[in-house]
Scaffold this active site. Sequence first.
Site, PDB file in Angstrom:
ATOM      1  CB  SER A 180       1.307 -26.372 -62.938  1.00  0.00           C
ATOM      2  OG  SER A 180       1.434 -25.405 -61.421  1.00  0.00           O
ATOM      3  CG  HIS A 208      -0.018 -29.297 -65.521  1.00  0.00           C
ATOM      4  ND1 HIS A 208       0.981 -30.667 -65.314  1.00  0.00           N
ATOM      5  CD2 HIS A 208       1.074 -27.956 -65.363  1.00  0.00           C
ATOM      6  CE1 HIS A 208       2.269 -29.685 -65.207  1.00  0.00           C
ATOM      7  NE2 HIS A 208       1.840 -28.074 -64.858  1.00  0.00           N
ATOM      8  CE  LYS A 237       5.290 -28.737 -66.369  1.00  0.00           C
ATOM      9  NZ  LYS A 237       5.010 -27.283 -66.209  1.00  0.00           N
TER      10      LYS A 237
HETATM   11  C1  LIG Z   1       5.751 -26.607 -66.539  1.00  0.00           C
HETATM   12  C2  LIG Z   1       4.760 -25.702 -66.176  1.00  0.00           C
HETATM   13  C3  LIG Z   1       5.310 -24.540 -67.463  1.00  0.00           C
HETATM   14  C4  LIG Z   1       7.200 -24.630 -68.074  1.00  0.00           C
HETATM   15  O1  LIG Z   1       7.365 -25.049 -68.589  1.00  0.00           O
HETATM   16  P1  LIG Z   1       9.024 -25.347 -68.849  1.00  0.00           P
HETATM   17  O2  LIG Z   1       8.787 -25.876 -70.802  1.00  0.00           O
HETATM   18  O3  LIG Z   1       8.965 -26.505 -68.586  1.00  0.00           O
HETATM   19  O4  LIG Z   1       9.034 -24.278 -69.467  1.00  0.00           O
HETATM   20  C5  LIG Z   1       4.638 -23.697 -67.606  1.00  0.00           C
HETATM   21  N1  LIG Z   1       3.572 -23.520 -66.897  1.00  0.00           N
HETATM   22  C6  LIG Z   1       3.077 -24.231 -66.109  1.00  0.00           C
HETATM   23  C7  LIG Z   1       1.667 -23.762 -65.612  1.00  0.00           C
HETATM   24  C8  LIG Z   1       3.971 -25.422 -65.507  1.00  0.00           C
HETATM   25  O5  LIG Z   1       3.346 -26.568 -65.052  1.00  0.00           O
END
Ligand SMILES: *Cc1c(COP(=O)(O)O)cnc(C)c1O
Length: 385
Positions: A180, A208, A237
């Site tokens: 990320s 992602h 996302k």
């Molecule tokens: C954003 C993210 C999460 C968490 O997801 P949410 O639905 O926002 O709780 C988990 N792992 C990674 C790699 C992320 O970027």
Amino acid sequence: MSHAFMAEELARIAAAGRTRSLRTIQSAPAPRIRMEGRDVLLLCSNNYLGLADDARLIAAGQAALERYGTSAGGSRLISGNTDLHRGLETDLAQLKGTDDAVLFPSGYQANLAAVAALVGPGDLVLGDRLNHASLIDACRLSRADIQVYDHADAEHAGRLLREHRRQHRRALVVTDGVFSMDGDLAPLRQLGEATAANDALLMVDDAHGTGVLGDGAGTARHLGATGVDIHMGTLSKALASQGGFIAASGQACEYLRNVARPFIFSTALAPASVAVARRAVAIVRDEPERRTRLHANAARLRNGLREAGLPVPAGETPIIPVVIGAEDAAMAFMQRLEAGGVYAAAVRPPTVAAGSCRIRATVMATHTAAQIDHAVAAFKSARRP
Ligand SMILES: *Cc1c(COP(=O)(O)O)cnc(C)c1O
């Protein structure tokens, strides 16, 4: 008890230049946003496909609000399970190419749920050094023995498996698919070979990658990796909604529905969030041109920044890190970008290692080429204080 420890801790954080403050946005996360009364170009949203203000998603959410109301009103196992929830699970399984899928209240909770259900005391869990905080927390919560392997080093993961596997009952390797903070990819094919050879499971957090890579299926499809047992994803996302999921075999999903505590003890997702995500999954399937635009925008920004001499690694995702170094330098860089009309947040410890503070730029499918060029120009002038 006295609250003084909080003031002391806050003072310590402030002295390190790491105080967090919230920015207030007064619009949808579109390429142009209103932030604290000012119009700026948004260059740090995870709304990769630009769907968060898409009229079709908004209409799907509104229709679900009308029909199902504002809240699911209960956990999935009691009274919160609608046909919408089950329908989304089926759609997600189809998108990921698995038998089934299970929804969770967030991606974070999907990670906590899956890791803690798959391994426990007496088991082994291996994670990449740069894994997302939710995976790190998940490993700790599981109470399995934790081994950390070097970033994206499947060889090291294999060595640790060979060394420690036999002393443990079950073994699991967990990794981000797309990391990320750096936007690079995990070596999923090689990790799959290591887990297959050592009687271990492989779980990938594809927060992602889902909707973005591999025709929307994610990083495993993109890399041709077939050895992934457990696929985690988020609805928040590219899918422009809220919630998380695990996609896996029918048996694994049935197991999670029976033992995963965040599934059992948390209220089902709001129907509107579920309906929005279903519409987004259909668009991910039917409109590959959105991904084409996303990747063209990412290439345009990456190339523009590199040509301007900024330290940007090569990559194939919409996450483009510009490493600045120290906290105060990164914050000052962000402020100069903002003065140039571009909002791209600086990322500091504990999210990234000390000394590797960065501007984490992300593009959306809906940015225009002119907006990307504006962003490159803002980076160029921000470089010289
Ligand atoms: C954003 C993210 C999460 C968490 O997801 P949410 O639905 O926002 O709780 C988990 N792992 C990674 C790699 C992320 O970027």
